[in-house]
Design a protein around this motif. Structure first.
Motif, PDB file in Angstrom:
ATOM      1  N   VAL A 289       0.852  -1.189   0.000  1.00  0.00           N
ATOM      2  CA  VAL A 289       0.000   0.000   0.000  1.00  0.00           C
ATOM      3  C   VAL A 289       0.890   1.242   0.000  1.00  0.00           C
ATOM      4  O   VAL A 289       1.791   1.374   0.837  1.00  0.00           O
ATOM      5  N   PHE A 290       0.632   2.148  -0.919  1.00  0.00           N
ATOM      6  CA  PHE A 290       1.327   3.427  -0.976  1.00  0.00           C
ATOM      7  C   PHE A 290       0.371   4.496  -0.458  1.00  0.00           C
ATOM      8  O   PHE A 290      -0.750   4.628  -0.973  1.00  0.00           O
ATOM      9  N   VAL A 291       0.794   5.252   0.550  1.00  0.00           N
ATOM     10  CA  VAL A 291      -0.063   6.275   1.160  1.00  0.00           C
ATOM     11  C   VAL A 291       0.563   7.648   0.924  1.00  0.00           C
ATOM     12  O   VAL A 291       1.711   7.894   1.321  1.00  0.00           O
ATOM     13  N   LEU A 292      -0.197   8.531   0.288  1.00  0.00           N
ATOM     14  CA  LEU A 292       0.303   9.852  -0.092  1.00  0.00           C
ATOM     15  C   LEU A 292      -0.222  10.930   0.868  1.00  0.00           C
ATOM     16  O   LEU A 292      -1.434  11.075   1.042  1.00  0.00           O
ATOM     17  N   HIS A 293       0.683  11.678   1.442  1.00  0.00           N
ATOM     18  CA  HIS A 293       0.345  12.691   2.440  1.00  0.00           C
ATOM     19  C   HIS A 293      -0.152  13.985   1.794  1.00  0.00           C
ATOM     20  O   HIS A 293      -0.131  14.163   0.572  1.00  0.00           O
ATOM     21  N   GLY A 294      -0.569  14.918   2.648  1.00  0.00           N
ATOM     22  CA  GLY A 294      -1.030  16.225   2.195  1.00  0.00           C
ATOM     23  C   GLY A 294       0.097  17.244   2.135  1.00  0.00           C
ATOM     24  O   GLY A 294       1.236  16.962   2.499  1.00  0.00           O
TER      25      GLY A 294
ATOM     26  N   ASP B 116       3.319  -8.757  -3.981  1.00  0.00           N
ATOM     27  CA  ASP B 116       2.254  -9.383  -4.761  1.00  0.00           C
ATOM     28  C   ASP B 116       1.697  -8.362  -5.753  1.00  0.00           C
ATOM     29  O   ASP B 116       1.013  -7.419  -5.358  1.00  0.00           O
ATOM     30  N   LYS B 117       1.991  -8.556  -7.018  1.00  0.00           N
ATOM     31  CA  LYS B 117       1.564  -7.585  -8.042  1.00  0.00           C
ATOM     32  C   LYS B 117       0.051  -7.559  -8.239  1.00  0.00           C
ATOM     33  O   LYS B 117      -0.471  -6.650  -8.872  1.00  0.00           O
ATOM     34  N   LYS B 118      -0.652  -8.548  -7.696  1.00  0.00           N
ATOM     35  CA  LYS B 118      -2.111  -8.563  -7.800  1.00  0.00           C
ATOM     36  C   LYS B 118      -2.765  -7.764  -6.680  1.00  0.00           C
ATOM     37  O   LYS B 118      -3.968  -7.510  -6.718  1.00  0.00           O
ATOM     38  N   GLN B 119      -1.957  -7.370  -5.687  1.00  0.00           N
ATOM     39  CA  GLN B 119      -2.491  -6.625  -4.552  1.00  0.00           C
ATOM     40  C   GLN B 119      -1.653  -5.378  -4.288  1.00  0.00           C
ATOM     41  O   GLN B 119      -0.936  -5.276  -3.295  1.00  0.00           O
ATOM     42  N   VAL B 120      -1.756  -4.434  -5.204  1.00  0.00           N
ATOM     43  CA  VAL B 120      -1.052  -3.158  -5.091  1.00  0.00           C
ATOM     44  C   VAL B 120      -2.108  -2.068  -4.919  1.00  0.00           C
ATOM     45  O   VAL B 120      -3.051  -1.988  -5.716  1.00  0.00           O
ATOM     46  N   TYR B 121      -1.973  -1.257  -3.886  1.00  0.00           N
ATOM     47  CA  TYR B 121      -2.993  -0.264  -3.557  1.00  0.00           C
ATOM     48  C   TYR B 121      -2.367   1.115  -3.343  1.00  0.00           C
ATOM     49  O   TYR B 121      -1.185   1.234  -3.021  1.00  0.00           O
TER      50      TYR B 121
END
Length: 260
Positions: free
Chosen positions: A56-61, A148-153
């Motif tokens: 999971v990649f989470v992008l900040h403000g 897992d390339k099928k579970q990229v968020y």
């Protein structure tokens, strides 16, 4: 006096514990050619490099931009440190940091004489320096044998919500699902990520980023997209991420999607 002292000790101890917890996010950087970006990464407990994990990649403000490789953990990072989350959703969590001189999304921002900001989102266009580096950082992570390339968020808040839409359209075949909190985009870009399941959040009283942006994207996706959820918090202002990250269904929904 003693009561005040013990209260201060308790609060200070809580701050120390929180800081120590955030240290579980290792420091990293991606530097290649003209691309340079810092990130913090949380690996699953009992990480086994021979297994494959969701990422999971989470992008900040905007407020968390910089070069300290720390501020980007301000919002959302503690969610992934919860014992039940680590147990039920073992995944790799990445918080990249946007440099102060750049922006995740290709958007023009003007401010009127009353201090009110106006956002004009670009249709198409070249990626910002930060987005270019982010794009290639994601590509680099997907080469890791334990991802897992099928579970990229991907998901983000405010500027990061805007960046989420932009990353989705620039890497349209990468993500299994995404969430965007109090963000925005040019609705003409929607066709490039209409097949990605998306959960959109916004505060009804947001006086920084107009909730109309999220409403327009959600309504358009309902007619052309494969799956979209829209949650409006009527009394929330710009900090709707507090409510979004507290949604008990967010992570089960996110991790419940896989690419074919």
């Amino acid at each position: 006096m003693n009561k005040i002292f013990f209260t201060l000790v308790f609060l200070f101890s809580g701050l120390i514990i929180n800081a120590q917890d955030l240290k579980k996010y290792d420091r990293g950087s991606f530097i290649k050619g003209q691309d340079s970006i810092y990130y913090r990464i949380l690996f699953p407990e009992n990480f086994d490099p021979n297994q494959k994990y969701p990422i999971v990649f989470v992008l900040h403000g905007r407020g968390e931009s910089g070069s300290d490789n720390e501020k980007q953990l301000t919002h959302g990072a503690k969610l992934f440190l919860k014992d039940e989350v680590r147990k039920n959703f073992p995944a790799i969590i990445v918080f990249p940091q946007c440099p102060l001189e750049s922006y995740w999304a290709n958007v023009n921002i003007t401010t009127n004489d009353k201090g009110k900001r106006h956002f004009s989102f670009t249709e198409g266009g070249k990626p910002t320096k930060a987005m270019h580096a982010l794009k290639n950082m994601v590509k680099n992570f997907l080469k890791k044998p334990f991802v897992d390339k099928k579970q990229v968020y991907v998901g983000g808040l405010s500027m990061g919500g805007m960046g989420t839409y932009e990353l989705l359209r620039r890497k349209r075949k990468t993500f299994a699902a995404a969430f965007a909190i109090c963000g925005g985009d040019n609705t003409n870009n929607i066709k490039k990520y209409q097949t990605v399941p998306l959960w959109i959040f916004h505060g009804g009283k947001d006086d920084i980023v107009d909730p109309a942006f999220s409403m327009a994207i959600a309504e358009r996706l309902k007619t052309v997209g494969s799956e979209v959820k829209f949650t409006l918090y009527p009394d929330a202002n710009h900090n709707s991420w507090d409510s979004a990250f507290a949604e008990p269904a967010l992570l089960p929904w996110l991790f419940g999607h896989k690419r074919d």
